[in-house]
Scaffold this motif. Structure first.
Motif, PDB file in Angstrom:
ATOM      1  N   VAL A  84       0.835  -1.209   0.000  1.00  0.00           N
ATOM      2  CA  VAL A  84       0.000   0.000   0.000  1.00  0.00           C
ATOM      3  C   VAL A  84       0.863   1.250   0.000  1.00  0.00           C
ATOM      4  CG1 VAL A  84      -1.704   1.308   1.326  1.00  0.00           C
ATOM      5  CG2 VAL A  84      -1.928  -1.169   1.112  1.00  0.00           C
ATOM      6  N   ALA A  85       1.961   1.228   0.761  1.00  0.00           N
ATOM      7  CA  ALA A  85       2.808   2.415   0.892  1.00  0.00           C
ATOM      8  C   ALA A  85       3.518   2.769  -0.404  1.00  0.00           C
ATOM      9  CB  ALA A  85       3.828   2.202   2.005  1.00  0.00           C
ATOM     10  N   ASN A  86       3.645   1.821  -1.317  1.00  0.00           N
ATOM     11  CA  ASN A  86       4.298   2.087  -2.603  1.00  0.00           C
ATOM     12  C   ASN A  86       3.412   2.854  -3.574  1.00  0.00           C
ATOM     13  OD1 ASN A  86       7.094   1.054  -3.167  1.00  0.00           O
ATOM     14  ND2 ASN A  86       6.253  -0.795  -2.213  1.00  0.00           N
ATOM     15  N   GLU A  87       2.145   3.017  -3.234  1.00  0.00           N
ATOM     16  CA  GLU A  87       1.195   3.654  -4.158  1.00  0.00           C
ATOM     17  C   GLU A  87       0.890   5.097  -3.756  1.00  0.00           C
ATOM     18  OE1 GLU A  87       0.526   1.959  -6.824  1.00  0.00           O
ATOM     19  OE2 GLU A  87       1.497   0.149  -6.052  1.00  0.00           O
ATOM     20  N   HIS A  88       0.345   5.835  -4.721  1.00  0.00           N
ATOM     21  CA  HIS A  88      -0.083   7.215  -4.460  1.00  0.00           C
ATOM     22  C   HIS A  88      -1.425   7.200  -3.742  1.00  0.00           C
ATOM     23  CE1 HIS A  88      -0.682  11.486  -4.959  1.00  0.00           C
ATOM     24  NE2 HIS A  88      -1.818  11.277  -5.597  1.00  0.00           N
ATOM     25  N   TRP A  89      -1.515   7.857  -2.603  1.00  0.00           N
ATOM     26  CA  TRP A  89      -2.727   7.821  -1.789  1.00  0.00           C
ATOM     27  C   TRP A  89      -3.679   8.957  -2.170  1.00  0.00           C
ATOM     28  CZ3 TRP A  89      -1.261   6.631   4.027  1.00  0.00           C
ATOM     29  CH2 TRP A  89      -0.687   5.339   4.086  1.00  0.00           C
ATOM     30  N   ASN A  90      -4.888   8.585  -2.450  1.00  0.00           N
ATOM     31  CA  ASN A  90      -5.974   9.554  -2.602  1.00  0.00           C
ATOM     32  C   ASN A  90      -7.285   8.811  -2.370  1.00  0.00           C
ATOM     33  OD1 ASN A  90      -6.551   8.148  -5.033  1.00  0.00           O
ATOM     34  ND2 ASN A  90      -5.293   9.575  -6.232  1.00  0.00           N
ATOM     35  N   LYS A  91      -8.386   9.506  -2.476  1.00  0.00           N
ATOM     36  CA  LYS A  91      -9.692   8.906  -2.198  1.00  0.00           C
ATOM     37  C   LYS A  91      -9.987   7.753  -3.154  1.00  0.00           C
ATOM     38  CE  LYS A  91     -14.590  10.108  -1.591  1.00  0.00           C
ATOM     39  NZ  LYS A  91     -15.579  11.213  -1.632  1.00  0.00           N
ATOM     40  N   GLN A  92      -9.652   7.922  -4.426  1.00  0.00           N
ATOM     41  CA  GLN A  92      -9.908   6.879  -5.412  1.00  0.00           C
ATOM     42  C   GLN A  92      -9.093   5.622  -5.106  1.00  0.00           C
ATOM     43  OE1 GLN A  92      -9.154   8.060  -9.460  1.00  0.00           O
ATOM     44  NE2 GLN A  92      -9.437   5.994 -10.271  1.00  0.00           N
TER      45      GLN A  92
END
Length: 338
Positions: free
Chosen positions: A145-153
């Protein structure tokens, strides 16, 4: 947000969720698709059993409209497999049932179109089941999860992979078969796998599963790539000191990124007891399966393993989406923290 902080936040959240919602083994064992209509729902039973002379794997993937079916035996160097992959719901010739507390597999028919077989076996558990959500260290999912860009989508799309229950159990497969008139009794170290929930094969980019089993040890490494998560890795290893879980592995992802079946693989796995396990894998033979009208291609290969110098046999399973542009989401693999 920095990777380390994101991983720490997610590790805490995942550990808390796992504590609040522990794995319900009895519910999982009794899961059924009765009354369901969604064709993406899956209730899959898989068995993989091996020794130096014989390998066996079978899968019955029940859906509301069809049954994905595998049945393969390798005996004395010869491969025998069920040619047809898909049957209408309720039509698979393989029977997977629980009788007197034990899971049983039965099949009578042809393999390779001309080889006649009658097969009866029962799985006896030897180890506790391992749930791929609650038993694995929280930091493994948190790393993905931490490797990804976090946003609502992103967090909304995570729901696409959170509804699947997947657990495995090590044991022994005992039974007999009559193949072309010759009777063989067997007692094989075995891993059974049960997964259920929503499974859309086309949502997977690519994946790799390495599994080896013997009387003295069992090894597992699983890697999968989804549109929402470029790399997720988990694993475990059981030897005479007990069951241990993977904290990190150094498999070269480039070796499984071009849509082909690797003939050999190697990796080091760091376990939660501090031990490093060395693993070498060599493919022997296998069968290719096609899902959802060819949207996803899976190669199930029997392989030889050398684990810290100890020979084992097992599975090198690798799969790819038909769209090669989706492998690992076209990420630069050297930038993914593991």
């Amino acid at each position: 947000m920095f990777f380390g902080l994101k991983k720490k936040i997610m590790s805490r959240a995942i550990a808390k969720r796992n504590k609040q919602y522990p794995f319900d083994y009895n519910y999982a064992e009794d899961f059924s698709l009765d009354g369901e209509t969604d064709t993406l729902l899956n209730n899959s039973y898989y068995f993989s059993a091996h020794d130096e002379n014989m390998s066996f794997f079978a899968r019955l993937g029940r859906r509301t409209d069809k049954e994905e079916t595998w049945f393969v035996i390798r005996l004395d160097g010869q491969l025998y497999s069920l040619d047809k992959e898909i049957f209408l719901q309720g039509g698979s010739p393989i029977r997977v049932e629980k009788r007197n507390g034990l899971w049983t597999i039965t099949y009578e028919g042809k393999l390779n179109e001309q080889d006649q077989i009658t097969f009866r076996a029962a799985f006896t558990p030897k180890q506790q089941p391992i749930d791929f959500t609650s038993n694995m260290p929280a930091e493994r999912m948190a790393t993905g999860v931490a490797n990804e860009h976090w946003n609502k989508q992103f967090f909304s799309e995570l729901q696409n992979i959170s509804g699947q229950c997947h657990y495995e159990q090590e044991g022994e497969l005992n039974g007999s078969m009559t193949l072309n008139g010759k009777n063989t009794e067997f007692h094989l170290p075995c891993v059974r796998d049960h997964s259920f929930g929503k499974r859309d094969w086309n949502y997977m980019n690519n994946h790799l599963w390495l599994m080896a089993v013997s009387a003295s040890r069992q090894f597992n490494y699983s890697m999968v790539s989804y549109p929402v998560m470029s790399v997720l890795e988990v694993g475990n290893y059981r030897d005479n000191t007990g069951q241990h879980y993977m904290l990190q592995a150094n498999l070269d992802l480039q070796t499984v990124s071009d849509g082909s079946i690797p003939q050999e693989l190697s990796l080091q796995m760091l376990l939660d007891n501090g031990k490093q396990v060395s693993v070498q894998v060599k493919k022997l033979t296998g069968v290719t399966y096609h899902f959802q009208n060819g949207q996803y291609i899976l190669h199930e290969n029997i392989a030889d393993f050398l684990i810290d110098g100890n020979p084992c046999r097992g599975i090198l399973e690798i799969g790819f989406n038909c769209d090669s542009n989706r492998y690992f989401n076209q990420r630069n693999l050297n930038t993914i923290q593991r």
